[in-house]
Design a protein around this motif. Sequence first.
Motif, PDB file in Angstrom:
ATOM      1  N   ALA A 115       0.872  -1.177   0.000  1.00  0.00           N
ATOM      2  CA  ALA A 115       0.000   0.000   0.000  1.00  0.00           C
ATOM      3  C   ALA A 115       0.908   1.225   0.000  1.00  0.00           C
ATOM      4  CB  ALA A 115      -0.902  -0.019   1.223  1.00  0.00           C
ATOM      5  N   ARG A 116       0.888   1.951  -1.124  1.00  0.00           N
ATOM      6  CA  ARG A 116       1.738   3.144  -1.205  1.00  0.00           C
ATOM      7  C   ARG A 116       0.968   4.342  -0.636  1.00  0.00           C
ATOM      8  NH1 ARG A 116       6.292   4.908  -3.944  1.00  0.00           N
ATOM      9  NH2 ARG A 116       6.444   3.099  -5.312  1.00  0.00           N
ATOM     10  N   CYS A 117       1.585   5.013   0.332  1.00  0.00           N
ATOM     11  CA  CYS A 117       0.956   6.157   0.974  1.00  0.00           C
ATOM     12  C   CYS A 117       0.887   7.321  -0.011  1.00  0.00           C
ATOM     13  CB  CYS A 117       1.749   6.550   2.217  1.00  0.00           C
ATOM     14  SG  CYS A 117       1.146   8.055   2.990  1.00  0.00           S
ATOM     15  N   VAL A 118      -0.296   7.836  -0.186  1.00  0.00           N
ATOM     16  CA  VAL A 118      -0.490   8.934  -1.136  1.00  0.00           C
ATOM     17  C   VAL A 118       0.221  10.198  -0.649  1.00  0.00           C
ATOM     18  CG1 VAL A 118      -2.249  10.466  -2.101  1.00  0.00           C
ATOM     19  CG2 VAL A 118      -2.643   7.995  -2.025  1.00  0.00           C
ATOM     20  N   ASP A 119       0.330  10.338   0.669  1.00  0.00           N
ATOM     21  CA  ASP A 119       0.902  11.572   1.212  1.00  0.00           C
ATOM     22  C   ASP A 119       2.424  11.571   1.277  1.00  0.00           C
ATOM     23  OD1 ASP A 119      -1.499  12.946   1.569  1.00  0.00           O
ATOM     24  OD2 ASP A 119      -1.928  11.791   3.393  1.00  0.00           O
ATOM     25  N   CYS A 120       3.037  10.435   1.652  1.00  0.00           N
ATOM     26  CA  CYS A 120       4.497  10.471   1.815  1.00  0.00           C
ATOM     27  C   CYS A 120       5.223   9.459   0.952  1.00  0.00           C
ATOM     28  CB  CYS A 120       4.891  10.297   3.283  1.00  0.00           C
ATOM     29  SG  CYS A 120       4.815   8.591   3.879  1.00  0.00           S
ATOM     30  N   GLY A 121       4.501   8.574   0.264  1.00  0.00           N
ATOM     31  CA  GLY A 121       5.160   7.662  -0.666  1.00  0.00           C
ATOM     32  C   GLY A 121       5.660   6.370  -0.048  1.00  0.00           C
ATOM     33  N   THR A 122       5.612   6.257   1.275  1.00  0.00           N
ATOM     34  CA  THR A 122       6.078   5.027   1.925  1.00  0.00           C
ATOM     35  C   THR A 122       5.189   3.851   1.526  1.00  0.00           C
ATOM     36  OG1 THR A 122       6.906   6.257   3.812  1.00  0.00           O
ATOM     37  CG2 THR A 122       6.484   3.908   4.166  1.00  0.00           C
ATOM     38  N   ILE A 123       5.818   2.715   1.230  1.00  0.00           N
ATOM     39  CA  ILE A 123       5.045   1.519   0.903  1.00  0.00           C
ATOM     40  C   ILE A 123       4.888   0.680   2.157  1.00  0.00           C
ATOM     41  CG2 ILE A 123       4.941  -0.586  -0.465  1.00  0.00           C
ATOM     42  CD1 ILE A 123       6.507   0.853  -2.622  1.00  0.00           C
ATOM     43  N   ASN A 124       3.628   0.426   2.535  1.00  0.00           N
ATOM     44  CA  ASN A 124       3.316  -0.365   3.720  1.00  0.00           C
ATOM     45  C   ASN A 124       2.947  -1.778   3.285  1.00  0.00           C
ATOM     46  OD1 ASN A 124       2.562   1.744   6.295  1.00  0.00           O
ATOM     47  ND2 ASN A 124       2.676   2.635   4.255  1.00  0.00           N
ATOM     48  N   THR A 125       3.564  -2.794   3.924  1.00  0.00           N
ATOM     49  CA  THR A 125       3.241  -4.176   3.571  1.00  0.00           C
ATOM     50  C   THR A 125       3.002  -4.998   4.830  1.00  0.00           C
ATOM     51  OG1 THR A 125       5.564  -4.805   3.610  1.00  0.00           O
ATOM     52  CG2 THR A 125       4.663  -4.105   1.494  1.00  0.00           C
ATOM     53  N   PRO A 126       2.104  -5.947   4.775  1.00  0.00           N
ATOM     54  CA  PRO A 126       1.036  -6.070   3.789  1.00  0.00           C
ATOM     55  C   PRO A 126      -0.061  -5.035   4.088  1.00  0.00           C
ATOM     56  CG  PRO A 126       0.815  -7.782   5.445  1.00  0.00           C
ATOM     57  CD  PRO A 126       2.054  -7.014   5.800  1.00  0.00           C
ATOM     58  N   PRO A 127      -0.839  -4.665   3.081  1.00  0.00           N
ATOM     59  CA  PRO A 127      -1.819  -3.589   3.264  1.00  0.00           C
ATOM     60  C   PRO A 127      -2.839  -3.847   4.371  1.00  0.00           C
ATOM     61  CG  PRO A 127      -1.505  -4.025   0.936  1.00  0.00           C
ATOM     62  CD  PRO A 127      -0.751  -5.105   1.682  1.00  0.00           C
ATOM     63  N   SER A 128      -3.262  -5.103   4.541  1.00  0.00           N
ATOM     64  CA  SER A 128      -4.387  -5.356   5.457  1.00  0.00           C
ATOM     65  C   SER A 128      -4.052  -5.052   6.914  1.00  0.00           C
ATOM     66  CB  SER A 128      -4.865  -6.803   5.334  1.00  0.00           C
ATOM     67  OG  SER A 128      -3.859  -7.681   5.794  1.00  0.00           O
ATOM     68  N   ILE A 129      -2.768  -5.004   7.271  1.00  0.00           N
ATOM     69  CA  ILE A 129      -2.440  -4.697   8.667  1.00  0.00           C
ATOM     70  C   ILE A 129      -1.990  -3.253   8.825  1.00  0.00           C
ATOM     71  CG2 ILE A 129      -1.843  -7.092   9.211  1.00  0.00           C
ATOM     72  CD1 ILE A 129       1.126  -6.216   9.189  1.00  0.00           C
ATOM     73  N   HIS A 130      -2.166  -2.470   7.769  1.00  0.00           N
ATOM     74  CA  HIS A 130      -1.723  -1.086   7.825  1.00  0.00           C
ATOM     75  C   HIS A 130      -2.811  -0.102   7.415  1.00  0.00           C
ATOM     76  CE1 HIS A 130       2.318  -3.013   7.687  1.00  0.00           C
ATOM     77  NE2 HIS A 130       2.516  -2.125   8.618  1.00  0.00           N
ATOM     78  N   PRO A 131      -3.805   0.064   8.276  1.00  0.00           N
ATOM     79  CA  PRO A 131      -4.814   1.089   7.966  1.00  0.00           C
ATOM     80  C   PRO A 131      -4.213   2.494   7.981  1.00  0.00           C
ATOM     81  CG  PRO A 131      -5.220   0.095  10.114  1.00  0.00           C
ATOM     82  CD  PRO A 131      -4.112  -0.675   9.498  1.00  0.00           C
ATOM     83  N   HIS A 132      -3.071   2.654   8.684  1.00  0.00           N
ATOM     84  CA  HIS A 132      -2.394   3.956   8.701  1.00  0.00           C
ATOM     85  C   HIS A 132      -0.930   3.769   8.337  1.00  0.00           C
ATOM     86  CE1 HIS A 132      -5.584   6.540  10.336  1.00  0.00           C
ATOM     87  NE2 HIS A 132      -6.002   5.424  10.899  1.00  0.00           N
TER      88      HIS A 132
END
Lengths: 392, 468
Positions: B356-373
């Motif tokens: 999940a690429r953060c629209v605001d800062c570009g950081t990619i969070n993996t896996p998306p389902s455990i990263h609502p923020h």
Amino acid sequence: MSWNRVAVVGAGLIKFGELFDQSYEQMAAGAFAAAVESVDHGFDPEQVEAAFVATQRGTLWGQEGIGGNTVPSAIGLAGIPCTRIENACPSGSDAFRVGAMAVASGVHDVVLVIGVEKMRDKSAEEGLLARAAAGHPIFTRGETAPVLFAPFATRHMHEFGTTPEMLASVAVKNHYNGARDPYAHFQNEITVEDVLASPAVCRPLHLLDCCPQTDGAAATLLVRADLADRFTDRPVYVAGFGVATDHPYLHEKSSFVGLKATQLAAERAYAMAGLSPADIDCAEVHDCFTITEILDIEDLGFVDKGKGGVASLSGETALTGRIPVNTSGGLLAKGHPIGATGVAQLTECWWQLRGDAGDRQVDMRHGNALQHNVGGRGSGVSVINILTTNQP
Amino acid sequence: MTGGVQLLAVGAATPSWRLPATEVGAAWGRAGGRGQAAVCAPDEDTLTLAAEAAGRALAASGLQTDIVDGLWWGTTRPPFAEGPSHAVLARAVGLSHRSGGALASGSPHAGVEALLAAADAVGAGTAQVALVVVSDAIVPGLGTPFEARAGAGAAALVLVSHGGGASLGPRVTRTHPYLDRYRGDGEAVTRDLYDGRLFREEVFLPTMRELGEQLGALDVDRWSLPDPDGRLGATLARQLGAGTPASAAVYETVGDTGAAAALLGALGALDAAGTIGLVGWGGGRATGITITAREPVRGAVLVADAIGGGRTVTYAEALRARGQLVSSGETVPMGVPPQSAQFVRGADEMLGLLGARCVDCGTINTPPSIHPHCISCGSAKFVLEPLARHGRVHTFVVNETMPAPFVAPLPLAVIDLDDGARVMLQVTESAAALELGGEVELVMRRYAHERGVPVYGYKARTVGTEAR
């Protein structure tokens, strides 16, 4: 900061080890009795108004649903308020913090903080190692406890030239101290060669870079500071504490040469106590693995980042060093019964502050001792308590 | 009949281990034994091989995976006897949720069945782009004469309605209700032929001759012919006047790859213009087809690399990896049951390796389902995207202390992917070459076989090492 001060008037533990012959309840009773026995002016158990119990894993001894009710019955105080705290490896230190807050809030005058953990009622395979199959089915699969710290060793060696010998020197020092602690699981001295020749557990960590699986229990008695003289003429006070969290998965770490949770908790604890690292006389820190102690002493500000290995090898953290660390033998030699660990560390700090540490006694120039745990998935939680003999 | 069905690109994959025939022979007190077979490491199976071959063919095609209309997969023994085998592979290779196709199985003939079904779909216009994958990792009966030759491998083809460098030609097929190699209902391993001479004289050679002669009328330059026992292939080639078949060297290197054999034996020859005749057989059926390359087919030049290499292992290692040598005692169960909610929630992100690429800062969070923020800035605005499949090692460990079913040593690495995402994954056997800053690629592997369910996810494999 305005909070009702808290004093520690009693502390004690049982001999740590593979206590196959003792139940969880018997261990709890033993630790409570030791704490009661330690109170200088005597202590009537009925004075305990509430208990805070740290047990990290009931699953390790077959009582999955353990709540706060097991310990009161075991120590003969059935019916008192009792809350179980589980907060990963800092469970014991966090129970102490919560107990201190219960007193500081004015709700209770006298509380018991007790940590009890059965690590060896189940085999290693069904116990700690089973963690390899727990958690996320892909992203944490194979993540046994050493995997949480060994990547930091790999990276610390790469960035700062830390060597296997420097890591080993932590285990050598802590076993030296443990050999002088009658409560320690291991009471034998070892050499750097012994560590390096021990089997690989999780490269780059060897068997003797790792703490053992240990059963144990420890207890402390906390009272309002203004009531302390009823119990002792040599009170020890809670100077401050700090807690912090970090992201729970390893791949979320931005750095593999330090633990952010420890760094944040340290900032908070020092600020609350109005102290700096230079004011600390000795520290009991979380040395589940040798690399962890090296990270700790850097993150707690005792040495510069990257210098932990050199400092350990050169004896700066030995009993006679600039900042003695893990005088009790630490988790590496004394053992790591998770819920009991933090409470046992606080007991060592209590002894050092009162001059009761025998062969392990260090010079308490400033009258301050620091206790630290870090753990959980991704070492994402750290708790620090600072004790002092200085009047609030 | 196949109309204008074109072959755009090909890919191949073989497992990372090689088992010498002498190892198997020695265990059963038999002298000699020729060649070797490719066998799966504990985390490889027919699906992981299929995914790797498919990935290579799709990469060679230059097409986006989401425009593929369907997956046609042929494998004797799908990983779920009943279950989502096709759906898991489709997701693992990045096909869209709307893709179709079919799974052919039940005998090694499944390979050509998948090829022909895909060709028919393209010919009929119901698919413009079809992905054909043929793969197998046969589990042979212990002590059977064909055990030492039972290999594993996969081949993949991208078929298109126009624009490929090769065309599919006419096909010939025969069916007779005879029993060859088979596995009974509920049986774990494949049995050998009942009577080798009966099979040779009355079944295999007559059928193949009939088929081959008909195909041979089509000016075939090179052949891929079945070789069930290490001798029949040469005999058949002699009878057909086919010279040394292109498939001979493949059999020599990886053994009999079952449903993959006909195509795997042919793909390398598509590196040059010419017509290749390939024959698949099994389950009482035999089918031949020609492929005519007007120019080198994309990906064909890489096939030899995919077939070569591999680490030579002992018989005991191969048996343990196949689940035929099992330690006594309990194994540690997976904390998350493989049928449970986390696998339903996480299916796409695990098999498709999404971030999940953060629209605001570009950081990619993996896996998306455990990263609502976002772990960097706390934002809750993300765009899902597949992670890069290549990166470098930031740090690693080698876990030497593991309870069953884990097998130590187990390397785990924290990897910085080329797109900036950071992940921690297990590392495949290539780990001997692990080093900080070293290059790795991500490959589909079987993480566990839990409560009868294979669990798949990505692992890291070091790049540029001999072990694949």
